[in-house]
Design a protein around this motif. Structure first.
Motif, PDB file in Angstrom:
ATOM      1  N   GLN A 136       0.823  -1.212   0.000  1.00 47.48           N
ATOM      2  CA  GLN A 136       0.000   0.000   0.000  1.00 47.48           C
ATOM      3  C   GLN A 136       0.854   1.257   0.000  1.00 47.48           C
ATOM      4  O   GLN A 136       0.510   2.235  -0.671  1.00 47.48           O
ATOM      5  N   GLN A 137       1.963   1.257   0.735  1.00 46.75           N
ATOM      6  CA  GLN A 137       2.837   2.432   0.756  1.00 46.75           C
ATOM      7  C   GLN A 137       3.388   2.739  -0.633  1.00 46.75           C
ATOM      8  O   GLN A 137       3.549   3.897  -0.999  1.00 46.75           O
ATOM      9  N   PHE A 138       3.709   1.695  -1.389  1.00 50.77           N
ATOM     10  CA  PHE A 138       4.218   1.882  -2.743  1.00 50.77           C
ATOM     11  C   PHE A 138       3.101   2.176  -3.744  1.00 50.77           C
ATOM     12  O   PHE A 138       3.375   2.507  -4.889  1.00 50.77           O
ATOM     13  N   LYS A 139       1.849   2.015  -3.320  1.00 49.93           N
ATOM     14  CA  LYS A 139       0.678   2.263  -4.160  1.00 49.93           C
ATOM     15  C   LYS A 139       0.637   1.348  -5.384  1.00 49.93           C
ATOM     16  O   LYS A 139       0.241   1.759  -6.474  1.00 49.93           O
ATOM     17  N   ALA A 140       1.037   0.098  -5.186  1.00 56.36           N
ATOM     18  CA  ALA A 140       0.981  -0.890  -6.261  1.00 56.36           C
ATOM     19  C   ALA A 140      -0.479  -1.183  -6.594  1.00 56.36           C
ATOM     20  O   ALA A 140      -1.297  -1.368  -5.711  1.00 56.36           O
ATOM     21  N   LEU A 141      -0.787  -1.237  -7.871  1.00 54.98           N
ATOM     22  CA  LEU A 141      -2.162  -1.445  -8.319  1.00 54.98           C
ATOM     23  C   LEU A 141      -2.480  -2.881  -8.691  1.00 54.98           C
ATOM     24  O   LEU A 141      -3.627  -3.214  -8.957  1.00 54.98           O
ATOM     25  N   GLY A 142      -1.483  -3.742  -8.762  1.00 57.63           N
ATOM     26  CA  GLY A 142      -1.703  -5.135  -9.132  1.00 57.63           C
ATOM     27  C   GLY A 142      -0.418  -5.918  -8.953  1.00 57.63           C
ATOM     28  O   GLY A 142       0.615  -5.357  -8.606  1.00 57.63           O
ATOM     29  N   LEU A 143      -0.502  -7.188  -9.188  1.00 61.83           N
ATOM     30  CA  LEU A 143       0.658  -8.062  -9.081  1.00 61.83           C
ATOM     31  C   LEU A 143       0.888  -8.741 -10.424  1.00 61.83           C
ATOM     32  O   LEU A 143      -0.086  -9.116 -11.074  1.00 61.83           O
ATOM     33  N   PRO A 144       2.111  -8.877 -10.841  1.00 62.47           N
ATOM     34  CA  PRO A 144       3.303  -8.291 -10.242  1.00 62.47           C
ATOM     35  C   PRO A 144       3.436  -6.808 -10.587  1.00 62.47           C
ATOM     36  O   PRO A 144       3.033  -6.377 -11.662  1.00 62.47           O
TER      37      PRO A 144
END
Length: 173
Positions: A126-134
């Motif tokens: 969440q801190q990196f604001k990743a929207l999906g994997l990978p």
């Protein structure tokens, strides 16, 4: 209820990662901003912090053992990591949601030698604001976000290796 929420979130991440699957170039951050700090335990039992990699280019991959595109790109990440360590490029893969034993077993099965970190609750994700994997971030030697890639890649492709080598060289200037 918590299990249902986790399964729904897992499904959303898998679907999003497949929908945003994109081979090729890394997307540059403009302007570069400070990377979020992290302090996570690895599947090897060691503690890893962003600060441990100061002065190096760091590739940070968010993944999960239940994510097929994540698993598929791991061998190319291993080859990339081996090929770029001498250039001052390091790699950590931060697992979302799996426990230590599952990740450690995957490391053995996939013959992964770089650090696999544990983010069971997804706080760092969440801190990196990743929207999906990978999703993978590249942090320059000054601790700034330089590139991002959402979706599976062949991390040992010549275009990606050249981008990472160039970043490692530029960061030394």
């Amino acid at each position: 209820m918590l299990k249902l929420a986790r399964n729904t979130l897992a499904f959303a991440f898998v679907c999003l990662s497949l929908a945003t699957h994109a081979q090729g170039a890394l997307k540059a951050y403009t302007p570069r901003t400070a990377a979020p700090a992290f302090d996570l335990q690895g599947a090897d039992g060691k503690q890893y912090r962003l600060a441990d990699f100061a002065g190096k280019v760091l590739v940070v991959n968010f993944w999960a053992t239940w994510c097929p595109p994540c698993r598929k790109e791991m061998p190319s990440m291993q080859r990339m990591w081996r090929g770029l360590q001498a250039d001052g490029v390091e790699l950590v893969a931060i697992d979302f949601g799996d426990d230590k034993d599952v990740v450690a077993a995957f490391a053995i099965e996939a013959e992964v030698e770089f650090p696999l970190l544990l983010d069971q609750k997804g706080a760092v994700l969440q801190q990196f604001k990743a929207l999906g994997l990978p999703t993978t971030y590249v942090i320059d030697r000054r601790g700034k976000l330089a590139y991002v890639a959402t979706g599976e890649r062949e991390w040992d492709a010549q275009t990606i290796l050249a981008t990472l080598r160039k970043l490692a060289h530029e960061s030394r200037s």
